[in-house]
Design a protein around this motif. Sequence first.
Motif, PDB file in Angstrom:
ATOM      1  N   ALA A   1       9.665  -2.871  -7.208  1.00  9.57           N
ATOM      2  CA  ALA A   1       8.492  -2.209  -7.778  1.00  9.57           C
ATOM      3  C   ALA A   1       7.274  -3.117  -7.724  1.00  9.57           C
ATOM      4  CB  ALA A   1       8.772  -1.788  -9.215  1.00  9.57           C
ATOM      5  N   MET A   2       7.462  -4.399  -7.975  1.00  7.96           N
ATOM      6  CA  MET A   2       6.344  -5.350  -7.921  1.00  7.96           C
ATOM      7  C   MET A   2       5.813  -5.483  -6.501  1.00  7.96           C
ATOM      8  SD  MET A   2       7.575  -8.265 -10.625  1.00  7.96           S
ATOM      9  CE  MET A   2       6.218  -9.331 -10.244  1.00  7.96           C
ATOM     10  N   ILE A   3       6.686  -5.529  -5.532  1.00  8.06           N
ATOM     11  CA  ILE A   3       6.269  -5.645  -4.132  1.00  8.06           C
ATOM     12  C   ILE A   3       5.470  -4.412  -3.716  1.00  8.06           C
ATOM     13  CG2 ILE A   3       7.108  -5.656  -1.744  1.00  8.06           C
ATOM     14  CD1 ILE A   3       9.414  -7.470  -2.774  1.00  8.06           C
ATOM     15  N   ILE A   4       5.936  -3.246  -4.094  1.00 13.04           N
ATOM     16  CA  ILE A   4       5.222  -2.012  -3.765  1.00 13.04           C
ATOM     17  C   ILE A   4       3.855  -1.990  -4.430  1.00 13.04           C
ATOM     18  CG2 ILE A   4       5.233   0.500  -4.086  1.00 13.04           C
ATOM     19  CD1 ILE A   4       8.298   0.353  -3.659  1.00 13.04           C
ATOM     20  N   ALA A   5       3.780  -2.409  -5.674  1.00 15.29           N
ATOM     21  CA  ALA A   5       2.499  -2.427  -6.393  1.00 15.29           C
ATOM     22  C   ALA A   5       1.519  -3.393  -5.741  1.00 15.29           C
ATOM     23  CB  ALA A   5       2.721  -2.805  -7.854  1.00 15.29           C
ATOM     24  N   LEU A   6       1.986  -4.558  -5.357  1.00 11.03           N
ATOM     25  CA  LEU A   6       1.116  -5.531  -4.698  1.00 11.03           C
ATOM     26  C   LEU A   6       0.635  -5.034  -3.346  1.00 11.03           C
ATOM     27  CD1 LEU A   6       2.896  -8.904  -5.522  1.00 11.03           C
ATOM     28  CD2 LEU A   6       0.662  -8.130  -6.337  1.00 11.03           C
ATOM     29  N   ALA A   7       1.511  -4.431  -2.579  1.00  7.60           N
ATOM     30  CA  ALA A   7       1.130  -3.927  -1.255  1.00  7.60           C
ATOM     31  C   ALA A   7       0.105  -2.814  -1.370  1.00  7.60           C
ATOM     32  CB  ALA A   7       2.362  -3.443  -0.492  1.00  7.60           C
ATOM     33  N   SER A   8       0.263  -1.937  -2.331  1.00  4.79           N
ATOM     34  CA  SER A   8      -0.676  -0.822  -2.451  1.00  4.79           C
ATOM     35  C   SER A   8      -2.021  -1.279  -2.997  1.00  4.79           C
ATOM     36  CB  SER A   8      -0.096   0.287  -3.329  1.00  4.79           C
ATOM     37  OG  SER A   8       0.103  -0.183  -4.643  1.00  4.79           O
ATOM     38  N   SER A   9      -2.065  -2.326  -3.767  1.00  2.47           N
ATOM     39  CA  SER A   9      -3.342  -2.797  -4.302  1.00  2.47           C
ATOM     40  C   SER A   9      -4.114  -3.644  -3.305  1.00  2.47           C
ATOM     41  CB  SER A   9      -3.112  -3.608  -5.587  1.00  2.47           C
ATOM     42  OG  SER A   9      -2.440  -4.811  -5.293  1.00  2.47           O
ATOM     43  N   SER A  10      -3.468  -4.107  -2.251  1.00  4.51           N
ATOM     44  CA  SER A  10      -4.150  -4.958  -1.273  1.00  4.51           C
ATOM     45  C   SER A  10      -4.928  -4.161  -0.243  1.00  4.51           C
ATOM     46  CB  SER A  10      -3.129  -5.855  -0.552  1.00  4.51           C
ATOM     47  OG  SER A  10      -2.324  -5.066   0.289  1.00  4.51           O
ATOM     48  N   GLY A  11      -4.764  -2.837  -0.235  1.00  5.90           N
ATOM     49  CA  GLY A  11      -5.467  -2.015   0.746  1.00  5.90           C
ATOM     50  C   GLY A  11      -4.842  -2.090   2.127  1.00  5.90           C
ATOM     51  N   ALA A  12      -3.578  -2.463   2.189  1.00  4.08           N
ATOM     52  CA  ALA A  12      -2.911  -2.656   3.473  1.00  4.08           C
ATOM     53  C   ALA A  12      -2.584  -1.334   4.169  1.00  4.08           C
ATOM     54  CB  ALA A  12      -1.638  -3.462   3.276  1.00  4.08           C
ATOM     55  N   PHE A  13      -2.643  -0.247   3.449  1.00  3.09           N
ATOM     56  CA  PHE A  13      -2.295   1.038   4.039  1.00  3.09           C
ATOM     57  C   PHE A  13      -3.487   1.640   4.767  1.00  3.09           C
ATOM     58  CE2 PHE A  13       0.698   0.527   0.511  1.00  3.09           C
ATOM     59  CZ  PHE A  13       1.890   0.627   1.209  1.00  3.09           C
ATOM     60  N   ALA A  14      -3.194   2.306   5.861  1.00  3.36           N
ATOM     61  CA  ALA A  14      -4.259   2.919   6.666  1.00  3.36           C
ATOM     62  C   ALA A  14      -4.847   4.128   5.942  1.00  3.36           C
ATOM     63  CB  ALA A  14      -3.711   3.332   8.023  1.00  3.36           C
ATOM     64  N   LYS A  15      -6.134   4.285   6.118  1.00  2.00           N
ATOM     65  CA  LYS A  15      -6.861   5.425   5.568  1.00  2.00           C
ATOM     66  C   LYS A  15      -7.551   6.105   6.741  1.00  2.00           C
ATOM     67  CE  LYS A  15      -7.773   2.578   1.591  1.00  2.00           C
ATOM     68  NZ  LYS A  15      -8.358   1.289   1.574  1.00  2.00           N
ATOM     69  N   ALA A  16      -7.959   7.336   6.537  1.00  2.00           N
ATOM     70  CA  ALA A  16      -8.678   8.052   7.591  1.00  2.00           C
ATOM     71  C   ALA A  16      -9.893   8.727   6.975  1.00  2.00           C
ATOM     72  CB  ALA A  16      -7.782   9.072   8.260  1.00  2.00           C
ATOM     73  N   VAL A  17     -10.972   8.752   7.736  1.00  4.92           N
ATOM     74  CA  VAL A  17     -12.190   9.421   7.305  1.00  4.92           C
ATOM     75  C   VAL A  17     -12.713  10.244   8.476  1.00  4.92           C
ATOM     76  CG1 VAL A  17     -13.697   7.478   7.918  1.00  4.92           C
ATOM     77  CG2 VAL A  17     -14.452   9.106   6.207  1.00  4.92           C
ATOM     78  N   THR A  18     -13.187  11.436   8.170  1.00  6.88           N
ATOM     79  CA  THR A  18     -13.794  12.291   9.184  1.00  6.88           C
ATOM     80  C   THR A  18     -15.295  12.286   8.953  1.00  6.88           C
ATOM     81  OG1 THR A  18     -11.841  13.708   9.237  1.00  6.88           O
ATOM     82  CG2 THR A  18     -13.866  14.631  10.137  1.00  6.88           C
ATOM     83  N   GLY A  19     -16.047  12.085  10.008  1.00  8.66           N
ATOM     84  CA  GLY A  19     -17.492  12.062   9.877  1.00  8.66           C
ATOM     85  C   GLY A  19     -18.183  12.237  11.210  1.00  8.66           C
ATOM     86  N   THR A  20     -19.500  12.312  11.136  1.00 10.16           N
ATOM     87  CA  THR A  20     -20.322  12.453  12.330  1.00 10.16           C
ATOM     88  C   THR A  20     -20.967  11.113  12.650  1.00 10.16           C
ATOM     89  OG1 THR A  20     -20.769  14.748  11.752  1.00 10.16           O
ATOM     90  CG2 THR A  20     -22.246  13.735  13.352  1.00 10.16           C
ATOM     91  N   ILE A  21     -20.902  10.713  13.909  1.00  9.22           N
ATOM     92  CA  ILE A  21     -21.490   9.434  14.320  1.00  9.22           C
ATOM     93  C   ILE A  21     -23.015   9.550  14.263  1.00  9.22           C
ATOM     94  CG2 ILE A  21     -21.762   7.765  16.194  1.00  9.22           C
ATOM     95  CD1 ILE A  21     -18.957   8.576  17.150  1.00  9.22           C
TER      96      ILE A  21
END
Length: 85
Positions: A9-29
């Motif tokens: 649980a501690m490892i998962i909490a640390l990994a999620s708080s570091s921003g290591a997971f990919a995110k996606a955003v849709t937008g216009t250039i």
Amino acid sequence: MNKSVVATAMIIALASSSGAFAKAVTGTIKSVDKKGDSITLSDGTTFKLPEGIEAETLKAGEKVVVTYSTTAAGKLKVSDIHQAK
């Protein structure tokens, strides 16, 4: 067994708080900086493009999906960019 559950649980909490997971955003250039290999979306977010993604292939006005993660230094690291449907 209880200690391993707490450790996991501690490892998962640390990994999620570091921003290591990919995110996606849709937008216009809004703009493309070919010399600096970066793009700016209409919301003002600027992404530096990595090797393998060429700024020359992108155009202002194009709607895109940018997949990125945040580095420990707070920079946005792009892993993929493609045209939005």
